[in-house]
Write an enzyme that holds these catalytic residues in place. Structure first.
Site, PDB file in Angstrom:
ATOM      1  N   HIS A 149     -73.141 -54.252   5.278  1.00  0.00           N
ATOM      2  CA  HIS A 149     -71.970 -54.857   5.691  1.00  0.00           C
ATOM      3  C   HIS A 149     -71.104 -53.561   5.997  1.00  0.00           C
ATOM      4  CE1 HIS A 149     -67.938 -56.244   4.409  1.00  0.00           C
ATOM      5  NE2 HIS A 149     -68.336 -58.097   3.684  1.00  0.00           N
ATOM      6  N   ASP A 191     -74.197 -60.821  -1.763  1.00  0.00           N
ATOM      7  CA  ASP A 191     -75.401 -62.081  -1.211  1.00  0.00           C
ATOM      8  C   ASP A 191     -76.889 -61.981  -1.952  1.00  0.00           C
ATOM      9  OD1 ASP A 191     -74.147 -63.794  -0.601  1.00  0.00           O
ATOM     10  OD2 ASP A 191     -74.308 -63.157   1.788  1.00  0.00           O
ATOM     11  N   HIS A 231     -73.952 -64.604   7.182  1.00  0.00           N
ATOM     12  CA  HIS A 231     -72.534 -64.912   6.280  1.00  0.00           C
ATOM     13  C   HIS A 231     -73.693 -65.388   5.150  1.00  0.00           C
ATOM     14  CE1 HIS A 231     -68.666 -64.820   5.183  1.00  0.00           C
ATOM     15  NE2 HIS A 231     -68.414 -65.764   5.833  1.00  0.00           N
TER      16      HIS A 231
HETATM   17  N1  CMC Z   1     -81.430 -54.615   7.306  1.00  0.00           N
HETATM   18  C1  CMC Z   1     -81.808 -53.461   7.721  1.00  0.00           C
HETATM   19  N2  CMC Z   1     -81.298 -53.047   8.449  1.00  0.00           N
HETATM   20  C2  CMC Z   1     -79.942 -53.403   8.431  1.00  0.00           C
HETATM   21  C3  CMC Z   1     -79.302 -53.960   8.185  1.00  0.00           C
HETATM   22  C4  CMC Z   1     -80.063 -54.949   7.148  1.00  0.00           C
HETATM   23  N3  CMC Z   1     -79.422 -55.402   6.197  1.00  0.00           N
HETATM   24  N4  CMC Z   1     -77.869 -54.790   7.836  1.00  0.00           N
HETATM   25  C5  CMC Z   1     -77.356 -54.296   8.924  1.00  0.00           C
HETATM   26  N5  CMC Z   1     -78.949 -53.220   9.249  1.00  0.00           N
HETATM   27  C6  CMC Z   1     -78.898 -52.021  10.330  1.00  0.00           C
HETATM   28  C7  CMC Z   1     -79.018 -53.023  12.037  1.00  0.00           C
HETATM   29  O1  CMC Z   1     -79.760 -53.486  11.962  1.00  0.00           O
HETATM   30  C8  CMC Z   1     -78.100 -51.600  12.916  1.00  0.00           C
HETATM   31  O2  CMC Z   1     -79.044 -51.203  13.445  1.00  0.00           O
HETATM   32  P1  CMC Z   1     -79.259 -50.345  14.320  1.00  0.00           P
HETATM   33  O3  CMC Z   1     -77.876 -49.036  15.282  1.00  0.00           O
HETATM   34  O4  CMC Z   1     -80.383 -49.323  14.724  1.00  0.00           O
HETATM   35  O5  CMC Z   1     -79.210 -51.097  15.358  1.00  0.00           O
HETATM   36  C9  CMC Z   1     -77.123 -50.936  11.735  1.00  0.00           C
HETATM   37  O6  CMC Z   1     -77.782 -51.113  10.569  1.00  0.00           O
HETATM   38  C10 CMC Z   1     -76.256 -50.946  11.818  1.00  0.00           C
HETATM   39  O7  CMC Z   1     -75.469 -52.749  11.508  1.00  0.00           O
HETATM   40  P2  CMC Z   1     -74.990 -53.503  12.640  1.00  0.00           P
HETATM   41  O8  CMC Z   1     -75.337 -54.375  12.693  1.00  0.00           O
HETATM   42  O9  CMC Z   1     -74.437 -53.410  13.195  1.00  0.00           O
HETATM   43  O10 CMC Z   1     -73.965 -53.977  10.683  1.00  0.00           O
HETATM   44  P3  CMC Z   1     -72.853 -54.864  11.480  1.00  0.00           P
HETATM   45  O11 CMC Z   1     -71.294 -54.478  10.597  1.00  0.00           O
HETATM   46  O12 CMC Z   1     -73.244 -56.200  13.140  1.00  0.00           O
HETATM   47  O13 CMC Z   1     -73.380 -56.388  10.325  1.00  0.00           O
HETATM   48  C11 CMC Z   1     -74.548 -57.885   8.625  1.00  0.00           C
HETATM   49  C12 CMC Z   1     -73.411 -55.940   8.800  1.00  0.00           C
HETATM   50  C13 CMC Z   1     -73.739 -57.967   6.817  1.00  0.00           C
HETATM   51  C14 CMC Z   1     -73.634 -58.570   9.343  1.00  0.00           C
HETATM   52  C15 CMC Z   1     -75.457 -56.991   8.526  1.00  0.00           C
HETATM   53  O14 CMC Z   1     -75.630 -55.725   7.714  1.00  0.00           O
HETATM   54  C16 CMC Z   1     -77.000 -58.256   8.491  1.00  0.00           C
HETATM   55  O15 CMC Z   1     -77.264 -58.893   9.373  1.00  0.00           O
HETATM   56  N6  CMC Z   1     -77.089 -57.993   6.820  1.00  0.00           N
HETATM   57  C17 CMC Z   1     -78.075 -59.104   6.934  1.00  0.00           C
HETATM   58  C18 CMC Z   1     -77.640 -60.483   6.320  1.00  0.00           C
HETATM   59  C19 CMC Z   1     -76.641 -60.178   5.044  1.00  0.00           C
HETATM   60  O16 CMC Z   1     -77.011 -60.021   3.742  1.00  0.00           O
HETATM   61  N7  CMC Z   1     -75.256 -61.116   5.367  1.00  0.00           N
HETATM   62  C20 CMC Z   1     -74.552 -60.924   3.809  1.00  0.00           C
HETATM   63  C21 CMC Z   1     -73.244 -59.800   4.661  1.00  0.00           C
HETATM   64  S1  CMC Z   1     -71.969 -60.222   3.167  1.00  0.00           S
HETATM   65  C22 CMC Z   1     -71.664 -61.876   2.329  1.00  0.00           C
HETATM   66  C23 CMC Z   1     -71.826 -62.677   3.699  1.00  0.00           C
HETATM   67  O17 CMC Z   1     -70.553 -62.013   4.557  1.00  0.00           O
HETATM   68  O18 CMC Z   1     -71.794 -63.716   2.964  1.00  0.00           O
END
Ligand code: CMC
Length: 383
Positions: free
Chosen positions: A262, A319, A223
């Site tokens: 996201h 971010d 987050h």
């Molecule tokens: N880099 C590489 N792969 C990614 C990323 C990323 N940043 N984000 C998601 N994926 C992949 C993930 O590994 C998954 O792959 P697989 O299906 O092979 O397992 C697929 O995309 C779906 O991702 P998810 O984790 O199911 O997505 P989610 O909706 O559960 O999580 C998230 C969303 C924001 C937590 C995630 O994208 C993430 O961890 N991003 C990096 C951290 C980040 O930048 N967070 C800030 C979020 S926005 C602003 C805020 O809230 O502060």
């Protein structure tokens, strides 16, 4: 009983409540605060005006805004007990941990919640919004071994924060950039920290304690903590010429790239676009462009390479660029997530005040997957 108990891991797609504070339109890459696009607010409004809009649900008249500004400005000094909690924290503590404790300490003398007294709840929110900025600046200066800068009532929220952080009056351009960054972070419908704030406040817990819980949620790297991690990533990459190879390797090893992805957006986060525009203007005035260049290559390579795969829905989020902007303002990476809280506290408060008009405790169900007929075994017979 008898209800259809749906199950969605991470509550994806679950509509948990109604809100009119903000809406993320994920497919279109659009974010609105009470109907107005953040691009328009970033161009024409100020953080203070947006906070009023968010809390009261309507734009202020000139007189209302003047009165509101006066109230915000005159609540900036921290109570002694909050100062004492900040002073007790070791310098090695992460500022989000100290901030969570400091905001909880704002509840020491807070009256029990009266849901019917919305006016009192809004005034309490204004006090917390005001004091949280002071707390973040003081926590940062303690960590850096510097004395506190008392808040100044002549300055805007953004100017005063930068002044308390750096000990010098910011120039108008940087203060405005920071003001816009605060607008962009103000709210984002049911993100994890806002949801946490709502869950805690739904028990009729005090505002400060609900906000303190939200700070805990915001601190995580998935987050708000991602903004600090993006700069850690850029520093780890070391130089722009290593960025492309680093990204290719991250994709190949399925490593997460911070500042990307996201739950709701399926395209570019609109906040990232506005932040990048401001960053490019600011970077043009600075001699050291290496962090920006490294991140620009990470950004372009990610979009190009993921665009060729089924993960073409992964785009930069808010971010990704915010930290580079703050670094150009001489802010330490460790203070980026607390700065997110300086803004988002207004969104958390607005959600709570909205929810308290028609409150029902949040209490979802669980899909139980454990045994149902296990027997107690005496300790002497256990292996
Ligand atoms: N880099 C590489 N792969 C990614 C990323 C990323 N940043 N984000 C998601 N994926 C992949 C993930 O590994 C998954 O792959 P697989 O299906 O092979 O397992 C697929 O995309 C779906 O991702 P998810 O984790 O199911 O997505 P989610 O909706 O559960 O999580 C998230 C969303 C924001 C937590 C995630 O994208 C993430 O961890 N991003 C990096 C951290 C980040 O930048 N967070 C800030 C979020 S926005 C602003 C805020 O809230 O502060």
């Amino acid at each position: 009983m008898g209800e259809d108990l749906g199950f969605s891991k991470g509550l994806a797609g679950v509509v948990a409540d109604a809100t009119s504070v903000s809406q993320v339109q994920g497919e279109d890459g659009r974010l609105i605060y009470r109907g107005i696009s953040i691009e328009e607010l970033a161009e024409k409004s100020t953080y203070e005006e947006c906070v009023y809009f968010s809390l009261y649900g309507k734009m202020p008249t000139k007189n209302q805004l003047t009165k509101f500004n006066t109230e915000l400005r005159h609540n900036r000094v921290l109570p002694k007990a909050v100062e004492a909690v900040i002073a007790a924290a070791p310098r090695s503590a992460h500022p989000m941990a100290v901030l969570q404790a400091a905001v909880a300490a704002m509840g020491f003398d807070e009256q029990p919640v009266n849901l019917k007294n919305e006016d009192a709840n809004i005034h309490n929110a204004i006090k917390i919004i005001s004091q949280l900025a002071t707390a973040v600046a003081h926590i940062s200066r303690d960590r850096r071994g510097l004395s506190h800068i008392p808040p100044n009532t002549e300055m805007s929220h953004a100017e005063n924060f930068l002044y308390m952080l750096h000990g010098k009056v910011p120039n108008k351009e940087e203060a405005r950039i920071f003001d816009v960054a605060l607008i962009l972070h103000l709210d984002h419908d049911f993100n994890a920290s806002t949801f946490s704030a709502r869950v805690v406040a739904s028990t009729e817990a005090k505002l400060s304690l609900s906000i303190s819980a939200a700070i805990g949620a915001l601190s995580g790297p998935l987050h708000g903590g991602a903004n600090e991690k993006v700069l850690e990533m850029a520093d780890g990459i070391g130089a722009p010429e290593h960025a492309k190879e680093w990204v290719l390797n991250a994709i190949a090893t399925k490593a997460k790239v911070m500042g990307f992805g996201h739950r709701v957006y399926r395209t570019m986060d609109p906040r990232a676009k506005v932040l990048r525009g401001m960053l490019e203007k600011l970077v043009a005035t600075k001699s050291d462009k290496s962090t920006y260049e490294t991140l620009r290559i990470v950004h372009d390579t990610m979009i190009e390479e993921l665009g060729k795969t089924s993960k073409d829905y992964i785009w930069p989020n808010v971010d990704f660029w915010s930290g580079s902007l703050y670094r150009l303002m001489d802010i330490d990476s460790i203070d980026f997530t607390p700065i997110f809280a300086v803004s988002r506290v207004a969104g958390w408060s607005s959600h709570i005040i909205e929810m308290w008009r028609d409150n029902r405790i949040y209490r979802p169900s669980a899909k139980y997957v454990g045994p149902t007929d296990a027997k107690y075994q005496d300790i002497k017979n256990r292996k």
